[in-house]
Design an enzyme around this catalytic site. Sequence first.
Site, short mmCIF file in Angstrom:
data_model
loop_
_atom_site.label_atom_id
_atom_site.label_comp_id
_atom_site.label_asym_id
_atom_site.label_seq_id
_atom_site.Cartn_x
_atom_site.Cartn_y
_atom_site.Cartn_z
N ASP A 98 -4.75 -6.04 -7.97
CA ASP A 98 -4.98 -5.30 -6.63
C ASP A 98 -5.14 -3.95 -6.71
OD1 ASP A 98 -5.15 -4.91 -3.90
OD2 ASP A 98 -3.37 -5.88 -3.45
N HIS A 141 0.69 -1.45 0.01
CA HIS A 141 0.08 -0.07 -0.14
C HIS A 141 0.83 1.46 -0.05
CE1 HIS A 141 -3.04 -2.94 1.53
NE2 HIS A 141 -3.82 -2.09 0.89
#
Length: 383
Positions: free
Chosen positions: A315, A242
């Site tokens: 993702d 992230h």
Amino acid sequence: MPFRLLPALLGTAVLVLVPALSGCSPGSASPEESSGSGPPPSSGGDEAAELAREHLAEMSVEEKIGQLMVLLAEGTTAQESAELVSAYHPGGFIYFPENLSGPEQIARMSNGLQDAAADGGAGIPLFLGIDQEQGMVARLPVGTRFPDAMAVGATRDTAHARALAGATAAELTALGINLDYAPVADTNTDPDNPVIGIRSFGSEPELVSEMAAAEAAAFSEGGVVPVVKHFPGHGDTDVDSHTGLPVIEKPREEWEREDLPPFRAAVEAGVDAIMTAHVIMPALDDSGEPSTLSPGVIDGILRDELGYDGIVTTDALNMEGVRQTHPDGEVAVRAVLAGADQLLMPPDPQAAFDALRGAVEEGRISTERLDRSVLRILTAKAE
């Protein structure tokens, strides 16, 4: 040949693909004639695949590109995302806690979004997804709460994994949610992993394989598309994708022994969808690109070596692990060229849409390549 949405009382949205009464007239163009090149056979059921092909032949390039995109839902009502539906005809939306307050609100939003999709453009229902792994990653503010996957794995009883997924699927479908970004199939080989950890069923590949396959099967049986994640494995990282780009330095033989088995089991079980990881594994691809953008990893290993023909989703594309070397529009194009079918949460939907349309117009993404992904998506929706 329109899709038809059959809503239930509290939002159990059932997607049904039915032929129009007029059907395809004898003079109608075949999918191959209409698209310019025929997409390959689908791995789905014969009837669903045929209906998907018929619908594919009627779609514009813009509608096809839209099916590749899964956008972040806005606000807490369908009206707040209506402009996104109209502008992009997306393949789906993903919910986060800020979109959700209670059962009736979630059901109304889900059914409203499906109505908007049915009434506009190609009339194709949406995948409405969520990260409801349970444990530390559980987005719903309502419903049953279960422990993390590692606690379930510690029981060594796949019946518990099936029970978790079955109950979760029942609650998701009651809210009109038909896709779950779960289960996690990463083998947690690094105990200090900052992003997977207890989200994994454990550090034993065989155990993770059995548990993830059991959960995926129960989700599917409950009417929810399971998305097995994160290929080729995110369990041996010391960086959170992230916020950065993990590099996993391990020989291919070690990867095949530790990380591959759960994903191979998922492929052999015929799961509907697999998510890529924003990680670099030089032993699998020395290009310096994260796996999400790697033709060698997606088309080479997942498609060709393992034989997977289901949906590959990225993702989230707003994560730093995939935004470090290319502009956001180019990331979307490279993900498709690598073999991905759906682009999750492009941070700038317009940039992604424009870049994809430009790549198709230039021939960088062929009509056959585009149709291949759209056919997988439509077939899954039909099923």
